[in-house]
Design an enzyme around this catalytic site. Sequence first.
Site, PDB file in Angstrom:
ATOM      1  N   ASP A 282       0.868  -1.181   0.000  1.00  0.00           N
ATOM      2  CA  ASP A 282       0.000   0.000   0.000  1.00  0.00           C
ATOM      3  C   ASP A 282       0.907   1.234   0.000  1.00  0.00           C
ATOM      4  O   ASP A 282       2.134   1.136   0.111  1.00  0.00           O
ATOM      5  CB  ASP A 282      -0.970  -0.020   1.181  1.00  0.00           C
ATOM      6  CG  ASP A 282      -2.176   0.880   0.909  1.00  0.00           C
ATOM      7  OD1 ASP A 282      -2.114   1.699  -0.021  1.00  0.00           O
ATOM      8  OD2 ASP A 282      -3.189   0.774   1.620  1.00  0.00           O
TER       9      ASP A 282
HETATM   10  C1  BGC Z   1      -4.980   3.275   0.212  1.00  0.00           C
HETATM   11  C2  BGC Z   1      -5.117   2.280  -0.907  1.00  0.00           C
HETATM   12  C3  BGC Z   1      -4.998   2.981  -2.235  1.00  0.00           C
HETATM   13  C4  BGC Z   1      -3.674   3.683  -2.275  1.00  0.00           C
HETATM   14  C5  BGC Z   1      -3.383   4.374  -3.596  1.00  0.00           C
HETATM   15  C6  BGC Z   1      -3.760   4.149   0.065  1.00  0.00           C
HETATM   16  O1  BGC Z   1      -3.765   5.195   0.965  1.00  0.00           O
HETATM   17  O2  BGC Z   1      -4.938   2.586   1.438  1.00  0.00           O
HETATM   18  O3  BGC Z   1      -6.342   1.606  -0.782  1.00  0.00           O
HETATM   19  O4  BGC Z   1      -5.143   2.079  -3.278  1.00  0.00           O
HETATM   20  O5  BGC Z   1      -3.637   4.651  -1.258  1.00  0.00           O
HETATM   21  O6  BGC Z   1      -4.141   5.504  -3.760  1.00  0.00           O
END
Ligand code: BGC
Length: 749
Positions: A282
């Site tokens: 993530d």
């Molecule tokens: C989130 C993810 C997301 C990623 C990219 C993160 O803060 O937890 O779910 O896909 O950002 O935007």
Amino acid sequence: MKHFKLSSACLLMLSFFACTPQAGSEKDRDIDNKVEELLGKMTLQEKIGQMNQLSPNGSIDQIAGVIKEGKVGSLLNLTDPELVNKVQEIAVKESRLGIPVLMSRDVIHGYKTIFPIPLGQAATFNPRIAEDGARIAAVEASADGIRWTFAPMIDISRDPRWGRMAESCGEDPYLSAVMGAAMVKGFQGDSLDDPTAIAACAKHFVGYGAAEGGKDYNSTFIPERELRNVYFPPFEAAAKAGCATFMTSFNDNDGVPSTGNSFILKEVLRGEWNYDGVVVTDWASATEMIAHGFCKDAKEAAEKSVNAGIDMEMVSGSFMENLETLVKEKKVSVATIDNAVRNILRLKFRLGLFDNPYVVSDQTVKYAESHLAKAKEAVEQSVILLKNDNEVLPLGEMVRTVAVVGPMADAPHDQMGTWVFDGEKEHTQTPLKALREMYGDKVQIIYEPGLAYSRDKQTSGIAKAVAAARRADVVLAFVGEESILSGEAHSLADLNLRGAQSELIEALAKAGKPLVTVVMAGRPLTIGKEVDESAAVLYSFHPGTMGGPAIADLLFGKVVPSGKTPVTFPKMVGQVPVYYAHHHTGRAPSGKETLIDDIPLEAGQTSLGCTSFYMDAGFGPLFPFGYGLSYATFAYDVLELSADKLAANATLTARVNVTNTGKYAGTEVVQLYVQDKVASVARPVKELKGFQRVTLQPGETKTVTFSLPVSELAFWNIDMKKVVEPGEFKLWLGTNSEEGLSADFEVIN
Ligand code: BGC
């Protein structure tokens, strides 16, 4: 409750999950050969470059150089097709090996045409709706060059304080597995190399939804058996459905952050599920392991991530900085790097990026009529009728004047819900707009919002709203949450209606006119008081672009509600987590225990019965899982099982007659639950194992048949083995998780 054998039956398999479409095919072998050939030509730096994902913030000037050097495998958030093509041109023509870049974006519940939030899609109990929504999102997003989305989010969510429940399919492993697999299918289409296919991403692996206290990013403490029985199943289903990528979660579970957790990534995902897709961190979750106190610096974060089984790092750059040194120091092996790069290249080949890296942009697909129609259908099936006293809904011929009030009646931005980066409020059709346009010739509409937005505490407008109510035959009050109140990092400790919304409903209830409350929110709210004050309540998880027309048709009965709660609605926050598939305690309440207002003064210590309940909240939730009314009424009768004793390799057939006893044609979601009565470990009181949407005309009866392979009753037992343990089971077929006909059967050796 009868048990007798069925001679034959039209069987509907409970398993919706197809196998990985390309596994073992000639196409796959060809791709593997190409991957090996390319890998053989790559320097260590170029390999590490593929493992790097960056977010260029709209401009590519500062990254053109690193693309030329082959130091970027994927980019996030580039949505201008011209820029996408420019990047690809640099990558393909100017980098040494010409490897295209994989463009990614969070396309969660729509790109331009916004569908209901995933929790709302889950309320349809209709995987076809989820598949259509994802397909449309893929068509629109790929028109801007996006070939990878970070969805579906299939974290089991049992705590509505957690803002990300909105993005999930709710509390149930089976429902989340079915809906998640359907979304994977929709995003990826029939073949990943179709230019409108976008790679899906099962996230967040794993346990993120169990954040302590519902506070985002918080730690989780999920034991292995619970991981396997509850949190893994949607992810395993996604892997089986061919989901091209997985994302690790932010949380540490029992002390180990997912991004550094080789048990989940290597042992389970790769080892047990044979997964050959890409695993991405993530956003900065590799280097956040420093803040977790799990790594001392970015170098150790890179080492632990890659050795745990991560292929690509989202934005934090620790791989680029450190992997070369880590390889030299023999802390990370070249074989480990090669495996990660293989997974990434394989995906790029599967997406057809080497043959066709450029986007041929067809802007006409955005907000296409057919997309809007599907989005409307999704809302129609997603909205849940929670109450309908005296059949106040649908609004009939006698209704001439309607008062439309409340801050969500005309909130085009907020009804789209969380995780919307690309949908535009100018395209949103609100209930007010739709009621005026679609029903304005039949009824007079008086609009008086009362409050400007959901957190508005200014009560000065309430009197006007009440005056409007007095002039009308019926009051439609649109309340709920602005979109910003749910989603990532938007946890709440109080789930009551915010601002002066509760005062507004209370004042409207006293106006003496039938009050229909429509809630638009990102989670279940504690609305017991407002439900009591209203004659009817419709609950719409943020419905997206076409919320207005769908809700208008539901109110006027052109469409009959059929949504069901994909998550238990608590009466008060203190009950959380409250979910239907809990275990038995040793002391179940009888329901006759004394509640707080009736406790006598100076009562003896044990006078309340020593059972498991809340003295103030009582025994049950506000609404159970699977709950939802219709303008039709349904009666269940004659439950039959094909056998009362079955071997572990057999298949049970269960059927029930469902009759529409009402005046309207309607669709019922028939739900199948099972309880394993005694096992080597305590099992949930019941678990969803199947559901079917059945449409019935007034007076019509249909026999609804389920086919349940006994193997579906397997669980992770005391020896941490997935088995079906012989013994007695109970099965229910019914209208929600608390009401249904039941029958017993036995699984024998
Ligand atoms: C989130 C993810 C997301 C990623 C990219 C993160 O803060 O937890 O779910 O896909 O950002 O935007």
